[in-house]
Design an enzyme around this catalytic site. Structure first.
Site, PDB file in Angstrom:
ATOM      1  N   SER A   1     -19.063  -3.007 -34.894  1.00 30.77           N
ATOM      2  CA  SER A   1     -20.126  -2.226 -35.541  1.00 30.77           C
ATOM      3  C   SER A   1     -20.936  -3.100 -36.481  1.00 30.77           C
ATOM      4  O   SER A   1     -22.025  -2.727 -36.872  1.00 30.77           O
ATOM      5  CB  SER A   1     -19.534  -1.109 -36.405  1.00 30.77           C
ATOM      6  OG  SER A   1     -18.657  -0.336 -35.678  1.00 30.77           O
TER       7      SER A   1
ATOM      8  N   HIS B   1     -22.377  -2.263 -28.086  1.00 27.69           N
ATOM      9  CA  HIS B   1     -22.004  -1.333 -29.159  1.00 27.69           C
ATOM     10  C   HIS B   1     -22.123   0.099 -28.640  1.00 27.69           C
ATOM     11  O   HIS B   1     -23.210   0.683 -28.600  1.00 27.69           O
ATOM     12  CB  HIS B   1     -22.915  -1.582 -30.377  1.00 27.69           C
ATOM     13  CG  HIS B   1     -22.539  -0.800 -31.594  1.00 27.69           C
ATOM     14  ND1 HIS B   1     -23.421  -0.542 -32.617  1.00 27.69           N
ATOM     15  CD2 HIS B   1     -21.377  -0.214 -31.957  1.00 27.69           C
ATOM     16  CE1 HIS B   1     -22.816   0.155 -33.556  1.00 27.69           C
ATOM     17  NE2 HIS B   1     -21.578   0.376 -33.175  1.00 27.69           N
TER      18      HIS B   1
ATOM     19  N   GLU C   1     -25.976  -0.039 -27.758  1.00 31.55           N
ATOM     20  CA  GLU C   1     -26.795  -1.078 -28.381  1.00 31.55           C
ATOM     21  C   GLU C   1     -26.313  -2.395 -27.774  1.00 31.55           C
ATOM     22  O   GLU C   1     -25.143  -2.751 -27.936  1.00 31.55           O
ATOM     23  CB  GLU C   1     -26.500  -1.091 -29.895  1.00 31.55           C
ATOM     24  CG  GLU C   1     -27.688  -0.896 -30.771  1.00 31.55           C
ATOM     25  CD  GLU C   1     -27.359  -1.025 -32.271  1.00 31.55           C
ATOM     26  OE1 GLU C   1     -28.282  -1.307 -33.015  1.00 31.55           O
ATOM     27  OE2 GLU C   1     -26.207  -0.844 -32.695  1.00 31.55           O
TER      28      GLU C   1
ATOM     29  N   ASN D   1     -26.764   0.800 -37.460  1.00 28.10           N
ATOM     30  CA  ASN D   1     -26.184   0.891 -38.806  1.00 28.10           C
ATOM     31  C   ASN D   1     -27.127   0.424 -39.898  1.00 28.10           C
ATOM     32  O   ASN D   1     -26.998   0.821 -41.050  1.00 28.10           O
ATOM     33  CB  ASN D   1     -24.866   0.126 -38.863  1.00 28.10           C
ATOM     34  CG  ASN D   1     -23.760   0.947 -38.223  1.00 28.10           C
ATOM     35  OD1 ASN D   1     -23.692   2.164 -38.422  1.00 28.10           O
ATOM     36  ND2 ASN D   1     -22.916   0.311 -37.439  1.00 28.10           N
TER      37      ASN D   1
HETATM   38  P1  NAD Z   1      -8.972   1.886 -33.799  1.00 28.03           P
HETATM   39  O1  NAD Z   1      -8.258   1.534 -35.040  1.00 28.03           O
HETATM   40  O2  NAD Z   1      -8.954   3.298 -33.312  1.00 28.03           O
HETATM   41  O3  NAD Z   1      -8.423   0.978 -32.600  1.00 28.03           O
HETATM   42  C1  NAD Z   1      -8.257  -0.406 -32.702  1.00 28.03           C
HETATM   43  C2  NAD Z   1      -7.118  -0.819 -31.774  1.00 28.03           C
HETATM   44  O4  NAD Z   1      -7.098  -2.250 -31.730  1.00 28.03           O
HETATM   45  C3  NAD Z   1      -5.731  -0.350 -32.226  1.00 28.03           C
HETATM   46  O5  NAD Z   1      -5.119   0.412 -31.198  1.00 28.03           O
HETATM   47  C4  NAD Z   1      -4.981  -1.662 -32.470  1.00 28.03           C
HETATM   48  O6  NAD Z   1      -3.605  -1.599 -32.141  1.00 28.03           O
HETATM   49  C5  NAD Z   1      -5.734  -2.610 -31.558  1.00 28.03           C
HETATM   50  N1  NAD Z   1      -5.565  -4.023 -31.863  1.00 28.03           N
HETATM   51  C6  NAD Z   1      -5.459  -4.618 -33.073  1.00 28.03           C
HETATM   52  N2  NAD Z   1      -5.280  -5.951 -32.919  1.00 28.03           N
HETATM   53  C7  NAD Z   1      -5.275  -6.201 -31.580  1.00 28.03           C
HETATM   54  C8  NAD Z   1      -5.119  -7.382 -30.789  1.00 28.03           C
HETATM   55  N3  NAD Z   1      -4.937  -8.576 -31.349  1.00 28.03           N
HETATM   56  N4  NAD Z   1      -5.152  -7.257 -29.448  1.00 28.03           N
HETATM   57  C9  NAD Z   1      -5.320  -6.050 -28.864  1.00 28.03           C
HETATM   58  N5  NAD Z   1      -5.474  -4.900 -29.568  1.00 28.03           N
HETATM   59  C10 NAD Z   1      -5.460  -4.980 -30.908  1.00 28.03           C
HETATM   60  O7  NAD Z   1     -10.475   1.361 -33.990  1.00 28.03           O
HETATM   61  P2  NAD Z   1     -11.811   1.901 -33.288  1.00 28.03           P
HETATM   62  O8  NAD Z   1     -12.416   2.967 -34.121  1.00 28.03           O
HETATM   63  O9  NAD Z   1     -11.559   2.117 -31.841  1.00 28.03           O
HETATM   64  O10 NAD Z   1     -12.756   0.626 -33.474  1.00 28.03           O
HETATM   65  C11 NAD Z   1     -12.672  -0.488 -32.625  1.00 28.03           C
HETATM   66  C12 NAD Z   1     -13.956  -1.295 -32.722  1.00 28.03           C
HETATM   67  O11 NAD Z   1     -15.061  -0.487 -32.375  1.00 28.03           O
HETATM   68  C13 NAD Z   1     -14.253  -1.832 -34.123  1.00 28.03           C
HETATM   69  O12 NAD Z   1     -14.835  -3.105 -33.992  1.00 28.03           O
HETATM   70  C14 NAD Z   1     -15.257  -0.827 -34.668  1.00 28.03           C
HETATM   71  O13 NAD Z   1     -16.117  -1.386 -35.628  1.00 28.03           O
HETATM   72  C15 NAD Z   1     -16.033  -0.490 -33.413  1.00 28.03           C
HETATM   73  N6  NAD Z   1     -16.726   0.800 -33.405  1.00 28.03           N
HETATM   74  C16 NAD Z   1     -16.091   1.930 -33.864  1.00 28.03           C
HETATM   75  C17 NAD Z   1     -16.767   3.147 -33.801  1.00 28.03           C
HETATM   76  C18 NAD Z   1     -16.098   4.418 -34.259  1.00 28.03           C
HETATM   77  O14 NAD Z   1     -16.804   5.425 -34.452  1.00 28.03           O
HETATM   78  N7  NAD Z   1     -14.777   4.469 -34.405  1.00 28.03           N
HETATM   79  C19 NAD Z   1     -18.078   3.221 -33.288  1.00 28.03           C
HETATM   80  C20 NAD Z   1     -18.670   2.060 -32.801  1.00 28.03           C
HETATM   81  C21 NAD Z   1     -17.986   0.848 -32.867  1.00 28.03           C
END
Ligand code: NAD
Length: 290
Positions: free
Chosen positions: A113, A134, A146, A184
């Site tokens: 993000s 994104h 994005e 963002n």
């Molecule tokens: P989340 O915490 O739900 O999931 C992240 C996952 O990554 C977890 O299951 C964790 O175990 C795993 N993980 C951690 N280290 C790891 C590794 N070394 N290898 C493999 N897996 C690993 O997070 P999320 O909300 O899904 O966000 C993930 C990404 O997406 C982030 O970069 C976030 O900024 C981006 N994002 C999130 C949203 C949102 O609304 N949640 C929207 C757009 C982008």
């Protein structure tokens, strides 16, 4: 797919539904289990709405395998989409590993993000093949991707990812790699301004959200949206904007900083600007702002 969390399982769902074989990789077996259960639940919902047949659901699930090791999972991959936890050092380590283990032709995308795609690309030997994809939450529902070009991302790779995004039934928008990208950079200052409006006593929580819902046709007010995104996530993205541009207009509101310090992170912690009661749809303004 690296990461099986909120975004990872949604992205895996969308690729599998569109005919791609997906390896979903997470360090946590529980996250993989939860991720697959969530995909099943979301597909069930689509079957109920007659958007998918039961057979298509089974075929989709059959296209996703789960693994805990990156080197095993990325063998033979053409594209890797990373959606692991938003932490720069973690992502840099993952991309170093991907660069080592993935086939030389494979494209590496991040769903970050707020972290610079150029920075992520700089730890690989293939910066021209590194790009931002994104997706928005919830991924199976939201149309936008994005597509973020890092400083070195090639035209060819950008075109491939733009076309692929359309194949997934999404609407891609190409943007350059500057702090906050587009989504963002515009959303977070709006949320921050809503928090300043509350902080300065101009209006209450519900009043601010009602003005934006009914006056600007936003489906959700900015304070409630902040609660759903996570106040810690909002704060960290504002800090990226503030550091990246060095302009005071991005300085996070002190009220937001205080709330995060106090552990009031929004819906996920049960309280932010509103209070959320688990297992119910009840939402009331937090007594802190009553
Ligand atoms: P989340 O915490 O739900 O999931 C992240 C996952 O990554 C977890 O299951 C964790 O175990 C795993 N993980 C951690 N280290 C790891 C590794 N070394 N290898 C493999 N897996 C690993 O997070 P999320 O909300 O899904 O966000 C993930 C990404 O997406 C982030 O970069 C976030 O900024 C981006 N994002 C999130 C949203 C949102 O609304 N949640 C929207 C757009 C982008």
């Amino acid at each position: 797919m690296i990461g099986a969390g909120t975004m990872g399982n949604g992205i895996a769902h969308v690729f599998a539904m569109n005919g791609f074989s997906v390896s979903m990789i997470d360090i946590s077996p529980e996250a993989l289990e939860k991720g697959m259960a969530n995909i099943g639940k979301n597909l069930d919902r689509m079957v109920k709405k007659e958007l998918l047949t039961e057979a298509e659901k089974q075929t989709t699930l059959g296209r996703i395998k789960t693994l805990t090791s990156i080197p095993d999972g990325v063998k033979g991959a053409d594209l890797i989409v990373e959606a692991a936890t938003e932490n720069i050092n973690l992502k840099l380590d993952i991309f170093r590993e991907l660069d080592k283990s993935a086939p030389a032709h494979a494209l590496l995308a991040s769903n970050t993000s707020s972290i610079s795609i150029t920075r992520i690309a700089s730890v690989t030997q293939r910066p021209e093949k590194v790009i931002g994809m994104h997706f928005m939450n919830p991924v199976p529902v939201m149309k936008l991707i994005e597509v973020i070009r890092g400083y070195a991302t090639s035209d060819e790779v950008t075109h491939t990812i733009m076309d692929l995004s359309k194949t997934l039934g999404k609407v891609p928008v190409e943007v350059h790699d500057y702090p906050g990208f587009v989504a963002n950079r515009i959303l977070m200052p709006m949320i921050n301004e809503a928090i300043y409006t509350l902080f300065e006593g101009v209006a209450g929580v519900e009043e601010i959200d009602t003005v934006m819902k009914l006056g600007m046709a936003h489906p959700m007010g900015p304070l409630q949206l902040a609660d759903f995104i996570g106040l810690d996530v909002c704060l960290s993205i504002l800090r990226v904007l503030h550091d990246g541009f060095g302009q005071p207009k991005y300085a996070p509101c002190p009220l937001l900083v205080n709330m995060v310090t106090a552990g009031k992170l929004g819906a996920k912690s049960g309280e932010g600007f509103y209070v959320y009661t688990p297992g119910t749809k009840e939402v009331v303004v937090s007594p802190a702002f009553g």
